[in-house]
Motif scaffolding. Structure first.
Motif, PDB file in Angstrom:
ATOM      1  N   TRP A  45       0.840  -1.204   0.000  1.00 23.23           N
ATOM      2  CA  TRP A  45       0.000   0.000   0.000  1.00 23.23           C
ATOM      3  C   TRP A  45       0.870   1.247   0.000  1.00 23.23           C
ATOM      4  O   TRP A  45       1.851   1.337   0.731  1.00 23.23           O
ATOM      5  CB  TRP A  45      -0.911   0.015   1.230  1.00 23.23           C
ATOM      6  CG  TRP A  45      -1.959  -1.041   1.155  1.00 23.23           C
ATOM      7  CD1 TRP A  45      -1.901  -2.277   1.706  1.00 23.23           C
ATOM      8  CD2 TRP A  45      -3.198  -0.958   0.466  1.00 23.23           C
ATOM      9  NE1 TRP A  45      -3.031  -2.977   1.407  1.00 23.23           N
ATOM     10  CE2 TRP A  45      -3.855  -2.189   0.645  1.00 23.23           C
ATOM     11  CE3 TRP A  45      -3.823   0.035  -0.294  1.00 23.23           C
ATOM     12  CZ2 TRP A  45      -5.104  -2.445   0.099  1.00 23.23           C
ATOM     13  CZ3 TRP A  45      -5.070  -0.229  -0.827  1.00 23.23           C
ATOM     14  CH2 TRP A  45      -5.695  -1.454  -0.640  1.00 23.23           C
ATOM     15  N   ARG A  46       0.512   2.224  -0.844  1.00 21.42           N
ATOM     16  CA  ARG A  46       1.216   3.508  -0.910  1.00 21.42           C
ATOM     17  C   ARG A  46       0.238   4.630  -0.628  1.00 21.42           C
ATOM     18  O   ARG A  46      -0.868   4.651  -1.175  1.00 21.42           O
ATOM     19  CB  ARG A  46       1.818   3.728  -2.300  1.00 21.42           C
ATOM     20  CG  ARG A  46       2.885   2.729  -2.652  1.00 21.42           C
ATOM     21  CD  ARG A  46       3.448   3.008  -4.006  1.00 21.42           C
ATOM     22  NE  ARG A  46       2.355   2.918  -4.995  1.00 21.42           N
ATOM     23  CZ  ARG A  46       2.441   3.316  -6.240  1.00 21.42           C
ATOM     24  NH1 ARG A  46       3.550   3.846  -6.688  1.00 21.42           N
ATOM     25  NH2 ARG A  46       1.436   3.194  -7.056  1.00 21.42           N
ATOM     26  N   LYS A  47       0.649   5.564   0.204  1.00 19.33           N
ATOM     27  CA  LYS A  47      -0.190   6.710   0.552  1.00 19.33           C
ATOM     28  C   LYS A  47       0.006   7.808  -0.487  1.00 19.33           C
ATOM     29  O   LYS A  47       1.097   7.990  -1.007  1.00 19.33           O
ATOM     30  CB  LYS A  47       0.181   7.233   1.940  1.00 19.33           C
ATOM     31  CG  LYS A  47      -0.839   8.229   2.492  1.00 19.33           C
ATOM     32  CD  LYS A  47      -0.514   8.629   3.902  1.00 19.33           C
ATOM     33  CE  LYS A  47      -0.853   7.481   4.829  1.00 19.33           C
ATOM     34  NZ  LYS A  47      -0.835   7.871   6.230  1.00 19.33           N
ATOM     35  N   ASN A  91      -2.280  13.501   8.021  1.00 20.37           N
ATOM     36  CA  ASN A  91      -1.793  12.349   7.250  1.00 20.37           C
ATOM     37  C   ASN A  91      -2.908  11.394   6.849  1.00 20.37           C
ATOM     38  O   ASN A  91      -2.675  10.209   6.646  1.00 20.37           O
ATOM     39  CB  ASN A  91      -0.699  11.595   8.011  1.00 20.37           C
ATOM     40  CG  ASN A  91       0.600  12.367   8.038  1.00 20.37           C
ATOM     41  OD1 ASN A  91       0.952  13.024   7.073  1.00 20.37           O
ATOM     42  ND2 ASN A  91       1.302  12.298   9.142  1.00 20.37           N
ATOM     43  N   ASN A  92      -4.131  11.890   6.756  1.00 22.99           N
ATOM     44  CA  ASN A  92      -5.260  11.073   6.334  1.00 22.99           C
ATOM     45  C   ASN A  92      -5.506  11.274   4.855  1.00 22.99           C
ATOM     46  O   ASN A  92      -5.667  12.394   4.389  1.00 22.99           O
ATOM     47  CB  ASN A  92      -6.516  11.428   7.116  1.00 22.99           C
ATOM     48  CG  ASN A  92      -6.367  11.091   8.577  1.00 22.99           C
ATOM     49  OD1 ASN A  92      -5.793  10.074   8.930  1.00 22.99           O
ATOM     50  ND2 ASN A  92      -6.868  11.943   9.435  1.00 22.99           N
ATOM     51  N   CYS A  93      -5.527  10.202   4.138  1.00 19.05           N
ATOM     52  CA  CYS A  93      -5.720  10.297   2.700  1.00 19.05           C
ATOM     53  C   CYS A  93      -6.105   8.918   2.172  1.00 19.05           C
ATOM     54  O   CYS A  93      -6.485   8.044   2.933  1.00 19.05           O
ATOM     55  CB  CYS A  93      -4.431  10.794   2.053  1.00 19.05           C
ATOM     56  SG  CYS A  93      -4.710  11.598   0.468  1.00 19.05           S
ATOM     57  N   VAL A  94      -5.966   8.740   0.880  1.00 19.05           N
ATOM     58  CA  VAL A  94      -6.208   7.434   0.286  1.00 19.05           C
ATOM     59  C   VAL A  94      -4.889   6.727   0.078  1.00 19.05           C
ATOM     60  O   VAL A  94      -3.839   7.352  -0.049  1.00 19.05           O
ATOM     61  CB  VAL A  94      -6.972   7.537  -1.045  1.00 19.05           C
ATOM     62  CG1 VAL A  94      -8.345   8.128  -0.831  1.00 19.05           C
ATOM     63  CG2 VAL A  94      -6.195   8.331  -2.069  1.00 19.05           C
ATOM     64  N   GLU A  95      -4.970   5.407   0.044  1.00 21.68           N
ATOM     65  CA  GLU A  95      -3.823   4.574  -0.258  1.00 21.68           C
ATOM     66  C   GLU A  95      -4.189   3.697  -1.447  1.00 21.68           C
ATOM     67  O   GLU A  95      -5.354   3.317  -1.606  1.00 21.68           O
ATOM     68  CB  GLU A  95      -3.470   3.682   0.930  1.00 21.68           C
ATOM     69  CG  GLU A  95      -3.046   4.443   2.162  1.00 21.68           C
ATOM     70  CD  GLU A  95      -2.837   3.540   3.356  1.00 21.68           C
ATOM     71  OE1 GLU A  95      -1.785   3.666   3.995  1.00 21.68           O
ATOM     72  OE2 GLU A  95      -3.727   2.714   3.654  1.00 21.68           O
ATOM     73  N   ILE A  96      -3.203   3.386  -2.276  1.00 23.48           N
ATOM     74  CA  ILE A  96      -3.431   2.471  -3.388  1.00 23.48           C
ATOM     75  C   ILE A  96      -2.447   1.323  -3.307  1.00 23.48           C
ATOM     76  O   ILE A  96      -1.356   1.464  -2.756  1.00 23.48           O
ATOM     77  CB  ILE A  96      -3.338   3.162  -4.766  1.00 23.48           C
ATOM     78  CG1 ILE A  96      -1.918   3.642  -5.046  1.00 23.48           C
ATOM     79  CG2 ILE A  96      -4.338   4.293  -4.881  1.00 23.48           C
ATOM     80  CD1 ILE A  96      -1.685   3.989  -6.497  1.00 23.48           C
ATOM     81  N   ALA A  97      -2.861   0.200  -3.857  1.00 18.48           N
ATOM     82  CA  ALA A  97      -2.005  -0.980  -3.939  1.00 18.48           C
ATOM     83  C   ALA A  97      -2.193  -1.590  -5.326  1.00 18.48           C
ATOM     84  O   ALA A  97      -3.237  -2.170  -5.611  1.00 18.48           O
ATOM     85  CB  ALA A  97      -2.346  -1.991  -2.860  1.00 18.48           C
ATOM     86  N   VAL A 144      -7.938   0.537  -3.770  1.00 22.78           N
ATOM     87  CA  VAL A 144      -7.917   1.856  -3.134  1.00 22.78           C
ATOM     88  C   VAL A 144      -8.607   1.717  -1.782  1.00 22.78           C
ATOM     89  O   VAL A 144      -9.651   1.064  -1.677  1.00 22.78           O
ATOM     90  CB  VAL A 144      -8.686   2.896  -3.992  1.00 22.78           C
ATOM     91  CG1 VAL A 144      -8.636   4.270  -3.353  1.00 22.78           C
ATOM     92  CG2 VAL A 144      -8.143   2.941  -5.406  1.00 22.78           C
ATOM     93  N   ARG A 145      -8.008   2.333  -0.751  1.00 22.29           N
ATOM     94  CA  ARG A 145      -8.642   2.294   0.570  1.00 22.29           C
ATOM     95  C   ARG A 145      -8.432   3.619   1.290  1.00 22.29           C
ATOM     96  O   ARG A 145      -7.532   4.392   0.961  1.00 22.29           O
ATOM     97  CB  ARG A 145      -8.116   1.133   1.414  1.00 22.29           C
ATOM     98  CG  ARG A 145      -6.688   1.309   1.886  1.00 22.29           C
ATOM     99  CD  ARG A 145      -6.230   0.116   2.682  1.00 22.29           C
ATOM    100  NE  ARG A 145      -4.854   0.301   3.152  1.00 22.29           N
ATOM    101  CZ  ARG A 145      -4.155  -0.612   3.770  1.00 22.29           C
ATOM    102  NH1 ARG A 145      -4.696  -1.806   3.996  1.00 22.29           N
ATOM    103  NH2 ARG A 145      -2.927  -0.367   4.167  1.00 22.29           N
ATOM    104  N   PRO A 178      -8.420   1.488   7.237  1.00 23.92           N
ATOM    105  CA  PRO A 178      -7.966   0.443   6.316  1.00 23.92           C
ATOM    106  C   PRO A 178      -8.669  -0.898   6.503  1.00 23.92           C
ATOM    107  O   PRO A 178      -8.754  -1.687   5.566  1.00 23.92           O
ATOM    108  CB  PRO A 178      -6.474   0.321   6.598  1.00 23.92           C
ATOM    109  CG  PRO A 178      -6.290   0.878   7.968  1.00 23.92           C
ATOM    110  CD  PRO A 178      -7.364   1.928   8.143  1.00 23.92           C
ATOM    111  N   ALA A 179      -9.205  -1.165   7.679  1.00 21.77           N
ATOM    112  CA  ALA A 179      -9.870  -2.453   7.924  1.00 21.77           C
ATOM    113  C   ALA A 179     -11.231  -2.549   7.250  1.00 21.77           C
ATOM    114  O   ALA A 179     -11.769  -3.648   7.123  1.00 21.77           O
ATOM    115  CB  ALA A 179     -10.018  -2.683   9.423  1.00 21.77           C
ATOM    116  N   VAL A 180     -11.780  -1.417   6.819  1.00 20.21           N
ATOM    117  CA  VAL A 180     -13.096  -1.439   6.163  1.00 20.21           C
ATOM    118  C   VAL A 180     -13.035  -2.230   4.865  1.00 20.21           C
ATOM    119  O   VAL A 180     -13.993  -2.860   4.467  1.00 20.21           O
ATOM    120  CB  VAL A 180     -13.601   0.008   5.913  1.00 20.21           C
ATOM    121  CG1 VAL A 180     -14.832   0.012   5.038  1.00 20.21           C
ATOM    122  CG2 VAL A 180     -13.874   0.694   7.238  1.00 20.21           C
ATOM    123  N   GLY A 181     -11.903  -2.215   4.219  1.00 16.19           N
ATOM    124  CA  GLY A 181     -11.735  -2.961   2.980  1.00 16.19           C
ATOM    125  C   GLY A 181     -11.554  -2.039   1.802  1.00 16.19           C
ATOM    126  O   GLY A 181     -12.039  -0.916   1.794  1.00 16.19           O
TER     127      GLY A 181
END
Length: 62
Positions: free
Chosen positions: A7-9, A19-25, A33-34, A39-42
Motif C-alpha cells: 500500500w502507498r499513501k 496524514n489522512n488520505c487514500v492509499e493504493i495498492a 484503493v482504501r 484500512p480495515a473497512v476494505g
C-alpha cells in the motif's frame, strides 16, 4: 484476483491534514484503493485499465 500487499499513501497527504488520505495498492491486473483512516473497512478494487481511464478523466476535469 491478485491480493494487494504494498500500500502507498498519496503524495498529497501531509501533516496539515493529519496524514489522512487514500492509499493504493497495484497488482499486475487490478488497483485497490482504501481510506488510510479506516484500512480495515476494505478496499475498492478495480481492473487496472479502468483505474487508468478514471485517473485520466480526473486530470481533464477543470
Amino acid at each position: 484476483m491478485d491480493i494487494p500487499g504494498d500500500w502507498r499513501k498519496s503524495s498529497y497527504s501531509g501533516p496539515d491534514d493529519g496524514n489522512n488520505c487514500v492509499e493504493i495498492a497495484p497488482t499486475p491486473t487490478h488497483i485497490s484503493v482504501r481510506d488510510s483512516k479506516h484500512p480495515a473497512v476494505g478496499p475498492l478494487t478495480v481492473p487496472a485499465g479502468s483505474f487508468a481511464l478514471f485517473i485520466d478523466a480526473l486530470k481533464k476535469t477543470p
